[in-house]
Structures are given as C-alpha cells and as structure tokens.
Write a protein that holds these residues in place. Sequence first.
Motif, PDB file in Angstrom:
ATOM      1  N   HIS A 176       0.899  -1.234  -0.039  1.00  0.00           N
ATOM      2  CA  HIS A 176       0.006  -0.117  -0.090  1.00  0.00           C
ATOM      3  C   HIS A 176       1.005   1.320  -0.104  1.00  0.00           C
ATOM      4  CE1 HIS A 176       0.908   0.311   4.476  1.00  0.00           C
ATOM      5  NE2 HIS A 176       0.523  -1.205   4.435  1.00  0.00           N
ATOM      6  N   ASP A 177       2.002   1.534   0.583  1.00  0.00           N
ATOM      7  CA  ASP A 177       2.742   2.557   0.592  1.00  0.00           C
ATOM      8  C   ASP A 177       3.745   2.806  -0.783  1.00  0.00           C
ATOM      9  OD1 ASP A 177       4.835   0.461   0.889  1.00  0.00           O
ATOM     10  OD2 ASP A 177       5.545   1.484   2.803  1.00  0.00           O
ATOM     11  N   HIS A 178       3.609   1.915  -1.773  1.00  0.00           N
ATOM     12  CA  HIS A 178       4.278   2.296  -3.037  1.00  0.00           C
ATOM     13  C   HIS A 178       3.707   1.680  -4.292  1.00  0.00           C
ATOM     14  CE1 HIS A 178       5.732  -1.668  -1.364  1.00  0.00           C
ATOM     15  NE2 HIS A 178       5.756  -2.031  -2.592  1.00  0.00           N
ATOM     16  N   ASN A 179       2.462   0.991  -4.235  1.00  0.00           N
ATOM     17  CA  ASN A 179       1.838   0.479  -5.227  1.00  0.00           C
ATOM     18  C   ASN A 179       1.005   1.552  -6.034  1.00  0.00           C
ATOM     19  OD1 ASN A 179      -0.528   0.821  -3.715  1.00  0.00           O
ATOM     20  ND2 ASN A 179      -1.164  -1.369  -3.691  1.00  0.00           N
ATOM     21  N   THR A 180       0.416   1.415  -7.175  1.00  0.00           N
ATOM     22  CA  THR A 180      -0.181   2.478  -7.617  1.00  0.00           C
ATOM     23  C   THR A 180      -1.601   2.165  -7.911  1.00  0.00           C
ATOM     24  OG1 THR A 180       0.119   1.646 -10.111  1.00  0.00           O
ATOM     25  CG2 THR A 180       1.862   3.133  -8.957  1.00  0.00           C
ATOM     26  N   LEU A 181      -2.553   2.931  -7.756  1.00  0.00           N
ATOM     27  CA  LEU A 181      -3.777   2.718  -8.135  1.00  0.00           C
ATOM     28  C   LEU A 181      -4.365   2.295  -9.533  1.00  0.00           C
ATOM     29  CD1 LEU A 181      -5.308   5.569  -5.650  1.00  0.00           C
ATOM     30  CD2 LEU A 181      -5.998   3.180  -5.623  1.00  0.00           C
ATOM     31  N   GLY A 182      -3.553   2.603 -10.549  1.00  0.00           N
ATOM     32  CA  GLY A 182      -3.893   2.135 -11.805  1.00  0.00           C
ATOM     33  C   GLY A 182      -3.547   0.536 -11.830  1.00  0.00           C
ATOM     34  N   GLY A 183      -2.413   0.145 -11.058  1.00  0.00           N
ATOM     35  CA  GLY A 183      -1.940  -1.209 -10.935  1.00  0.00           C
ATOM     36  C   GLY A 183      -3.208  -2.152 -10.248  1.00  0.00           C
ATOM     37  N   MET A 184      -3.564  -1.437  -9.050  1.00  0.00           N
ATOM     38  CA  MET A 184      -4.641  -1.972  -8.364  1.00  0.00           C
ATOM     39  C   MET A 184      -5.939  -2.306  -9.211  1.00  0.00           C
ATOM     40  SD  MET A 184      -4.377  -0.181  -4.625  1.00  0.00           S
ATOM     41  CE  MET A 184      -5.844  -1.351  -4.021  1.00  0.00           C
ATOM     42  N   ILE A 185      -6.299  -1.312 -10.190  1.00  0.00           N
ATOM     43  CA  ILE A 185      -7.363  -1.477 -11.032  1.00  0.00           C
ATOM     44  C   ILE A 185      -7.048  -2.538 -12.013  1.00  0.00           C
ATOM     45  CG2 ILE A 185      -8.565  -0.061 -12.783  1.00  0.00           C
ATOM     46  CD1 ILE A 185      -8.278   2.243 -10.983  1.00  0.00           C
ATOM     47  N   GLY A 186      -5.963  -2.435 -12.421  1.00  0.00           N
ATOM     48  CA  GLY A 186      -5.456  -3.607 -13.449  1.00  0.00           C
ATOM     49  C   GLY A 186      -5.715  -5.074 -12.831  1.00  0.00           C
ATOM     50  N   ASN A 187      -5.233  -5.155 -11.615  1.00  0.00           N
ATOM     51  CA  ASN A 187      -5.225  -6.358 -11.234  1.00  0.00           C
ATOM     52  C   ASN A 187      -6.449  -6.981 -10.269  1.00  0.00           C
ATOM     53  OD1 ASN A 187      -2.860  -7.350 -11.921  1.00  0.00           O
ATOM     54  ND2 ASN A 187      -1.919  -7.617  -9.847  1.00  0.00           N
ATOM     55  N   ASN A 188      -7.423  -5.840  -9.942  1.00  0.00           N
ATOM     56  CA  ASN A 188      -8.420  -6.054  -8.823  1.00  0.00           C
ATOM     57  C   ASN A 188      -7.866  -6.374  -7.734  1.00  0.00           C
ATOM     58  OD1 ASN A 188     -11.201  -5.586  -8.091  1.00  0.00           O
ATOM     59  ND2 ASN A 188     -11.744  -7.635  -9.058  1.00  0.00           N
ATOM     60  N   SER A 189      -7.118  -5.553  -6.891  1.00  0.00           N
ATOM     61  CA  SER A 189      -6.228  -5.734  -5.651  1.00  0.00           C
ATOM     62  C   SER A 189      -7.320  -5.828  -4.661  1.00  0.00           C
ATOM     63  CB  SER A 189      -5.383  -4.652  -5.514  1.00  0.00           C
ATOM     64  OG  SER A 189      -4.324  -4.700  -6.630  1.00  0.00           O
ATOM     65  N   CYS A 190      -6.973  -6.417  -3.551  1.00  0.00           N
ATOM     66  CA  CYS A 190      -7.768  -6.551  -2.306  1.00  0.00           C
ATOM     67  C   CYS A 190      -6.970  -6.276  -0.917  1.00  0.00           C
ATOM     68  CB  CYS A 190      -8.247  -7.981  -2.304  1.00  0.00           C
ATOM     69  SG  CYS A 190      -9.320  -8.408  -3.653  1.00  0.00           S
ATOM     70  N   GLY A 191      -6.562  -7.186  -0.265  1.00  0.00           N
ATOM     71  CA  GLY A 191      -5.657  -6.959   0.871  1.00  0.00           C
ATOM     72  C   GLY A 191      -6.849  -7.185   2.020  1.00  0.00           C
ATOM     73  N   VAL A 192      -6.022  -6.814   3.339  1.00  0.00           N
ATOM     74  CA  VAL A 192      -6.557  -7.123   4.543  1.00  0.00           C
ATOM     75  C   VAL A 192      -8.019  -6.960   4.654  1.00  0.00           C
ATOM     76  CG1 VAL A 192      -6.435  -6.955   7.149  1.00  0.00           C
ATOM     77  CG2 VAL A 192      -4.068  -7.261   5.612  1.00  0.00           C
ATOM     78  N   HIS A 193      -8.526  -5.548   4.466  1.00  0.00           N
ATOM     79  CA  HIS A 193      -9.554  -5.195   4.862  1.00  0.00           C
ATOM     80  C   HIS A 193     -10.717  -5.126   3.870  1.00  0.00           C
ATOM     81  CE1 HIS A 193      -6.891  -2.858   7.620  1.00  0.00           C
ATOM     82  NE2 HIS A 193      -7.862  -3.397   8.288  1.00  0.00           N
ATOM     83  N   SER A 194     -10.513  -6.349   2.662  1.00  0.00           N
ATOM     84  CA  SER A 194     -11.760  -6.520   1.831  1.00  0.00           C
ATOM     85  C   SER A 194     -12.794  -7.135   2.549  1.00  0.00           C
ATOM     86  CB  SER A 194     -11.126  -7.502   0.702  1.00  0.00           C
ATOM     87  OG  SER A 194     -10.771  -8.761   1.233  1.00  0.00           O
ATOM     88  N   VAL A 195     -12.757  -7.630   3.672  1.00  0.00           N
ATOM     89  CA  VAL A 195     -13.627  -8.203   4.622  1.00  0.00           C
ATOM     90  C   VAL A 195     -14.705  -7.045   4.738  1.00  0.00           C
ATOM     91  CG1 VAL A 195     -14.421  -9.050   6.837  1.00  0.00           C
ATOM     92  CG2 VAL A 195     -12.487 -10.038   5.593  1.00  0.00           C
ATOM     93  N   MET A 196     -14.334  -5.902   4.771  1.00  0.00           N
ATOM     94  CA  MET A 196     -14.765  -4.701   5.409  1.00  0.00           C
ATOM     95  C   MET A 196     -15.294  -3.847   4.004  1.00  0.00           C
ATOM     96  SD  MET A 196     -13.573  -1.280   7.384  1.00  0.00           S
ATOM     97  CE  MET A 196     -12.494  -0.626   6.043  1.00  0.00           C
ATOM     98  N   ALA A 197     -14.558  -3.845   2.837  1.00  0.00           N
ATOM     99  CA  ALA A 197     -14.805  -2.875   1.866  1.00  0.00           C
ATOM    100  C   ALA A 197     -14.795  -3.731   0.660  1.00  0.00           C
ATOM    101  CB  ALA A 197     -13.937  -2.049   1.779  1.00  0.00           C
ATOM    102  N   GLY A 198     -14.678  -4.872   0.408  1.00  0.00           N
ATOM    103  CA  GLY A 198     -14.632  -5.729  -0.875  1.00  0.00           C
ATOM    104  C   GLY A 198     -13.253  -5.411  -1.722  1.00  0.00           C
ATOM    105  N   ARG A 199     -13.463  -5.752  -3.027  1.00  0.00           N
ATOM    106  CA  ARG A 199     -12.353  -5.769  -3.972  1.00  0.00           C
ATOM    107  C   ARG A 199     -12.195  -4.258  -4.382  1.00  0.00           C
ATOM    108  NH1 ARG A 199     -14.274  -9.943  -8.271  1.00  0.00           N
ATOM    109  NH2 ARG A 199     -16.196  -8.534  -7.597  1.00  0.00           N
ATOM    110  N   THR A 200     -11.078  -4.054  -5.238  1.00  0.00           N
ATOM    111  CA  THR A 200     -10.867  -2.899  -5.929  1.00  0.00           C
ATOM    112  C   THR A 200     -12.196  -2.498  -6.840  1.00  0.00           C
ATOM    113  OG1 THR A 200      -8.639  -2.642  -6.020  1.00  0.00           O
ATOM    114  CG2 THR A 200      -9.712  -1.452  -7.482  1.00  0.00           C
ATOM    115  N   SER A 201     -12.522  -3.508  -7.540  1.00  0.00           N
ATOM    116  CA  SER A 201     -13.863  -3.403  -8.362  1.00  0.00           C
ATOM    117  C   SER A 201     -15.021  -2.946  -7.716  1.00  0.00           C
ATOM    118  CB  SER A 201     -14.260  -4.653  -9.226  1.00  0.00           C
ATOM    119  OG  SER A 201     -14.168  -5.745  -8.048  1.00  0.00           O
ATOM    120  N   ASP A 202     -15.067  -3.298  -6.631  1.00  0.00           N
ATOM    121  CA  ASP A 202     -16.254  -2.938  -5.700  1.00  0.00           C
ATOM    122  C   ASP A 202     -16.393  -1.598  -5.088  1.00  0.00           C
ATOM    123  OD1 ASP A 202     -17.340  -5.604  -5.864  1.00  0.00           O
ATOM    124  OD2 ASP A 202     -15.877  -6.047  -4.208  1.00  0.00           O
ATOM    125  N   ASN A 203     -15.209  -0.787  -5.826  1.00  0.00           N
ATOM    126  CA  ASN A 203     -15.100   0.678  -5.001  1.00  0.00           C
ATOM    127  C   ASN A 203     -14.466   1.550  -6.206  1.00  0.00           C
ATOM    128  OD1 ASN A 203     -14.801   0.324  -1.937  1.00  0.00           O
ATOM    129  ND2 ASN A 203     -13.815  -1.388  -2.616  1.00  0.00           N
TER     130      ASN A 203
END
Length: 980
Positions: free
Chosen positions: A160-187
């Motif tokens: 999270h402190d060095h990735n890019t949001l463009g890359g997260m959109i490309g991969n549909n990134s998630c992480g620890v708090h997807s339990v709370m907020a879902g995947r990138t696509s959901d946001n």
Amino acid sequence: MAHTIMIDRRRSTGGERVTEAFVAVPEDRRQALGSALRRSVEGEVRFDAGSRALYATDASNYRQVPLGVVLPRTLVDVVATVALCREHDAPLLPRGGGTSLAGEGCNVAVVLDFSKYLNRVVSLDPQRRLAEVEPGCVLDSLRDAAEAHGLTFGPDPATHDHNTLGGMIGNNSCGVHSVMAGRTSDNVEALDVLTYGGARMTVGRTSDDDFRGIVAAGGRRAEIYRALDDFRRRYGDLIRERYPKIPRRVSGYENLDELLPENGFNVARALVGTEATCVTVLGATLGLVPSPAARVLAIVGFEDIFAAADAVPDVLRHGPIGLEGIDDLLVRFVRQKHLYPEDLDALPEGGGWLVAEFGDDDREAAIHAAERALSEFSRKGRATALIQDEERQESIWKLREAALAATAHVPDMPETWPGWEDSAVPREALGRYLRDLKSLLHEHGYEASFYGHFGDGLVHCRIPFDLRTEAGVANWQRFLDKAAELVARYGGSISGEHGDGQARGALIETMYGSELVQAFREFKAIWDPAGRMNPGKVVDPFPITSNLRVGPSYQPPEAAHVFAYEEDGGSFTRATRRCVGVGACRRTDSSEGVMCPSYMATREEKHSTRGRARLLFEMLHGGAITDGWKSREVEEALDLCLACKGCKSDCPVKVDMATYKAEFRAQHYAGRLRPRAAYSMGLIHRWSRLAGAVPWLANAFTQTPGLSAAAKWAGGIAPERRLPAYAAETFTHWFRRHEAKTGGGRRVLLWPDTFNNYFRVGTAIAATEALEALGYHVVIPDRTLCCGRPLYDWGRLKEAKALWQRTFDALAPELREGTPIVGLEPACVSAFRDELPGLFPGDERARRLADNTSLLTEFLARERTDRIGNTGGRALVQIHCHHHAVLDAEAERQVLDRLGLDYEIMASGCCGMAGSFGLEKAKYAVAMNAAERVLLPTVRSAPEDRIILANGFSCREQIEQGSGRQTLHVAELLARSLQR
C-alpha cells in the motif's frame, strides 16, 4: 489484425517446451518507434538497453525485455504514445508499481510507467465519499488524504505504501480489509479509458437512457457499447451460472457480471481486473468508505492452520473488519530470519492463528466486539490474546506483511517462488481445501507455509518449485494442473487478488470452462481487436513455462567476488536474485525507514534498490545488457546509490546494495581510472594523515577563496560545498599528551576514526573525558589505523583488506584480552560489524574484532551505568543510516532517556550527504533533494534552543551547511552532563 507469436522451442525430458513466446517487432521498427516517440512526447522516452533491462520483469517468475519505456508527463503524452504504438503496430503495456506476481507487468511491448509524473489525487469529495486519481497515484497518498476526513479506500494490499491505483485497478487488488470493503472493483465508480484504437471515453454505470444516448451519438464508443450489449445478452446466463459466488473471484475477466442488467451495466467495473489487456486507464473515480477511528486485534491460537481455517465462519459472525491466518511454518521462518522475533510474543499458544481486527468509532464498542469473539473461543479451550495498544497492533501487522519476505530465501531451504500463491475458495470450505492442498504439495515434493486473507477464503504461499531443471519445470506444470482442478472442485478461484497474467492464464479454462474462455476472448476483441494490449496475458496466454526469468536455460557464470555472501550460499550470482520485486524500496517517504533515499529524491526506477538489483541480474543474465561488469548502465544506476545500507535492514528480503555496489565497482574499475572524487574523497585517510602534520597548509588550499575553488574542481567536489577544515591538532596528538583522569578502571580502546581524529577533534576529546569520568581506562591504538570506509563506495576492496590486515596486527594484544573497542562514527563502526566479516569469512580475528566493537551508546547501554548524569533540554535527533541499518539504534534511545533528554527522532531517513556522496559535484542536487525532503526543513523550523544531535560526520556536515545550525555528537552531550 492478427498478432504474430514468435516461438522458440527447446527439447526437454517431457517432449517439447516453449521457452520463449512474444509478439515480434523487428528491430528497425522498434528503433523507428523510439525516434517517433521522442519527437512527439513531452515526457521521457527510454529505448536504451539499461531502461529496457529495468522493466524486463516484475515480481513474478517471468522475464520479457520490453521494446522501450515511456514516462508520460501528461495525458496528452499517453494519447500520443498509444497512437504511435498503433502506427508502428507495437504491443502496449500500461504498468503500475511493477509488483505483479503473475507476469502481467512484463511483456515485449512499450511500457507506460505513470508513477513518476501522473501520480496525483486530483480531487476528494468527503460528502459524496468520492476521489478522483491519476493512474500513478500511490494508494497511501489517497488513504492519507481520505483519513483527514475519517475515510479510506478499503482495499489495502501489503504494498500500500508504494503500489499504484492504476495497478490495483488492473489486478483488482484486495488486501486485509476486503472483508470490510470488498475488492478494488467494488470501489470503482468510473474510469477514464483509452483504447488501442484511440477512442477515449468515461465509463461507469449505464442506465437505459445513457445507453440510448451513447448509441445515438455514433462513433467508436457507440460500436463498443452495442457490442457489449450484444455480448451480455449472449453470455449473461452462462456468467450467472458459472461464475463462482465467492468474495475473492479475481481470475479471468472476473467482473463481466457487472455488465448484467441487475448490476447496472457497469462498464467501469467490468474492465477492472483485465490486467491491461483491454484498455489504458487514464484516471479513476473511486468510492471511499468510513475508516474506524478505534481498532483492536483479537488473536486465537489453534492446534494447526487447518483448524484455524475451519473456524473462519465462527469469527466472521462477530463482524471483524479484517481476518488473517498465520501458520507455524511462517512463525518458524520469521524466527530463523530474525525479522520481527519480538512481535511473536503477542501470539498465544498454538500451531496456527487467526488475527481478527475489530473497528468502530467508539473504542469501547470495538473492544467489546473483540472480547465477545475471544470469549467464544476461550470457552472452547483456545488460547487467545487481545491487543489494544496501537504500537503493538502495528507490529503485528508488520509481522503479517513480512510474510512474503519470511517465506523467500529461507536459510537451508530451496528458493521459493510465486505461481500458486493466491488461490481462494468459499470461506466455509477453507480448512478442507488447505488439507487437500497440503497433500498435493507433498505429493509433488513441495512444502510451503500457509497464510493470507482467511476472512475471504484466500491463501498465500511461496513454493520451492524447481525451475532450474526441465524435470523440475515439468513437475511444476503437473502440480499447477492438479491445483487448478482442486480449486475448481471447491468452486474457488485460481487467483484471489494477484491476477492471472502468464502464471495462471492457461489454467483459466479449468476454472471457467471453454465457453467462458471464448467469452473472455470476445470481450477483449471488443476493446482491442488488434490484440496489442498486453498480449499473451489472461487471454490466449503464453505457455506458463515459457519466458521464465530463472529457468533451465538460465545458466549465468558464477561470478568471481570479494565479499563472502554467506546468506546466499557464497554466491554473488545468487545474491543478484535475492530481490523478489515487491518494491518496498519505492516508498516515497521515510516514516518507516531509510530505504531508498535516491528513489525518494528522483522517483526513478533505476535509482531504487529493486532497479539496481534488476540491472545486476540482467548484467549476469545477458541479453538486454551485453557488456557485463563493464556495463555503463549498471554503473550509472549504482553511482547514485548512497550506500546508506537502508536496504540491508528495510528491504523485506535484505538486499544489500551497498555491498553489491562495492563488489561491482571492484570489477568495473579494475585496470581503469576512476572519477576524480574516488581519489580526492575515497583516499581521505591518506590525505588526512599528510594534512594532520601541517593542517595550516592543508587549510590554506581548502579554505582560501580561489584556492578552495581550484581544490574542489580538482577533486570533483561541488562548488556549492564548504570543505571541512582540518583541526589545528589531531585527536591522537592531544590524547598522547593529555593526563588520564582514571587509574585502574576497565580498559577501553577508543577508535580514532579519520573524521573525528582530523576534523571534529572535540568529539573524540569529549568521548575520552566522558569515559574517564565514568571510571574507564581509555587507550588508543599505538599507530594510525583506518577501517577504510570511503574505499568501499569506490570498490577499492584490496586496499580495504590491506588496512584491515594492519588493524589485525596492531590490535592483536587487545583482541586476545577481549578489550572493548568503542567507536564514535557510525559509518566506521558499521564497517567493523558488516564489511569486515564479509571480507574475512571464517577468520577468527575478524569475528573477534567485529564482536568487540561497539558504538559509544551501544557500549554504555550494555554497561548499564547509572552515572551518566542528567542533561535536560530538548533535542532533534538524526540517526545515521548505518546506525539504523547495522547497529543498535535502540541503545541510542536508552542512553538519551537516561540523560533525561526530551527528544524527537526525525523521520528524515538519509541526510543525503552519505560520506563523500553529497560532496561530489555530480551528486549535489540529489544529496540536497534528499536533505530538503524532511531533514533541513525540520531543523530550520526548530527553536534556537533546540539541541540538534547527530553522531555521523556526514550528517553533521549536511545539517550545518544546509541550515546554519550547529550540531552535537552524543559524546559531547554526555561530557557536558558529567561535568555538571
């Protein structure tokens, strides 16, 4: 236009294996494209060998040398780049932070890197909970901006402190708090996208009226929307039937269900996770969610990781905002590698653990929810722990985020790799799946640690695949085929957040079936009929076992080396593979450590630890870089390495770039002249010994206007710099005439380093007086010695070893007696503790010398003396980089606490001076950029009565020359205290 796949085949034990697969672009066309881009693009166009080598891989098992790299300054640059790629029929790869684990971040294509310039949070609307960002924006930049309003962007991968949001959109990134907020696509609310054909449009939810308006307007956008409407009508029922109903479906084109009427015909979300195979994302409008103000951790121990996974549904009933799993192997690896061993004490008894985070704006409510969950498991006889302290919670998350590092390069174990590191299944089936997966691993001769986002049914693991032999590669392929069948039987996803790329693209049919794979192919063709967007990834993928970075054909020479590289099996070649590409060195602030000051100052990949490691790997690999140790590209990248050693402690896998730099330069400059600074500053110990006899004469050359300018020109030193003046009397001369104030106290040898012996003599005198006041019998060597610190930066390793041999001889009696050696300059003490053992492996003299040598504060903290006085006052403290990386910074804090000092350790990272680095003309701008980031503004804004404390000679020079404020060494502060 059909695309051509160039393939080279290699005979193997199992028949034929495709070893290389890529879209071919002739060299003359590549060169012509580069020339056209340089004429048309305002940003940076790099088609040179070094830049291509830098981007040849990501964090995966794959390597594909790109056609070239473009760093666009504006969106106009992006449009021009895409148009020229289309004109030259060249593949295109818009890339994020380069941390992809499945190979989607490397290709024989033009790479678009947005991270240097197009990296802003464009706007943030807290009322509507929306943010607009550029594709190169780092996730934490958005999160920091959102937190000011009590909001956050929910998906938060470990990068999270060095990735890019463009890359997260490309991969549909998630992480620890997807339990709370879902995947990138959901946001994702809307995307600004550009097709390879040149059509630019904003996409998002599409009402019936929106659709009619788009079609009526005509043009390419209307064609795309009509095709999408036809597509969803033909494939809608199949998508509803066959898409796994799990929270971590991140394989294939996983969001095509967003096109269905019940989901609002959301074209933006359908494009998320397509891994740059359909469009280039120019900007995004993202949804934000409330960020709980209070958080606590509830940890439950189980007999093993399987029982922990079985209990996931029980924990989820209590409403955690994050739920992670950790197994006993991970804990064992953390202990073996000494990553965060003290944090393991927070884990209750067990062999597998669930770590649940509970959050609420009301602290008591968060605590109550956690206690309610823990009490349920306590009644079942499970060991539990509640962590309320914020610093302790942070340390647990650091432990979890270190999992990739802990499972890579484990001592006495084979190298581990991604490849099946990201599968996900229904949460209620996770325990059963893990048992079956473990059996499958053992069936193929593998062992792996399990950890991951268990709250969403996702498991991470790095596996010791044998990628170096044909038999090993064949076994890997058989394992992947069976693993894909296993996850499909459970109704799961072969990827849960990392995407498919090349690593899993060929397995998608096992999960979805041939009809949906055809649907994916048709969806891509709607957007990219030419097949030039990141070809060979996800759709019509290159074979999994092709394009391997370290495969059977990787047979680099075992490079001769000077340092030992014991952690890499005594191999410099293996050390160049240590970097796993996670990119922590691309952080843009120093709040979490020192690494990497040159990247922070330049935002250049080649000036990151990862970039330099990649170039060293490519140097030995061959291909993009062809001139080996004489490579100009490698030298250019290493030249701006400050040798701060920050990566030695801050890099998750402990890449040691300062050592690699010294090794490379020893070979690179063998039989060649070095730059002038290598002689003026690199040999400072020699010149200082001469100057010490006639300091007035030396100062005449270095301090007199005109002469000083000439001296700086001759030495390659920046004209803006003030050269330090030699003291009128050396410390050793003063010491031999001074009258000791103690008698029979414990004998201590004070090391008179070059800088405190010839320049800042007062520091060494203060240390002598302080140690004597504490009852120690202080001695110094009977001859002039030097650790050779400035020699390493220029690769003068033979000379450095000769200096150590001289030290062995001079200090032989002290080593026999076990006399403590106390140093004042952190850079010199680090040479004793780091370079010395690396240059003399197995040498008992080197081991004793390293073990017996301490920085002053380390020595005092270990001695636990209570008679150091109470100085009072307030201070800003600059911790030297080597102190942070190699020595014990906690000991410094302990001594400052005992001195009664009210102090703040500045989160400034490297000061930028870094020995002679900041003095050199060619590096002055980078050195000052590093200092002006945090250090100098903080010092300038401090009250006049604030003490500025710095132990490093270079730190003190940078602060004093850059701010006009005077500094103190801790020895001087200690002497003041004891004189009261």
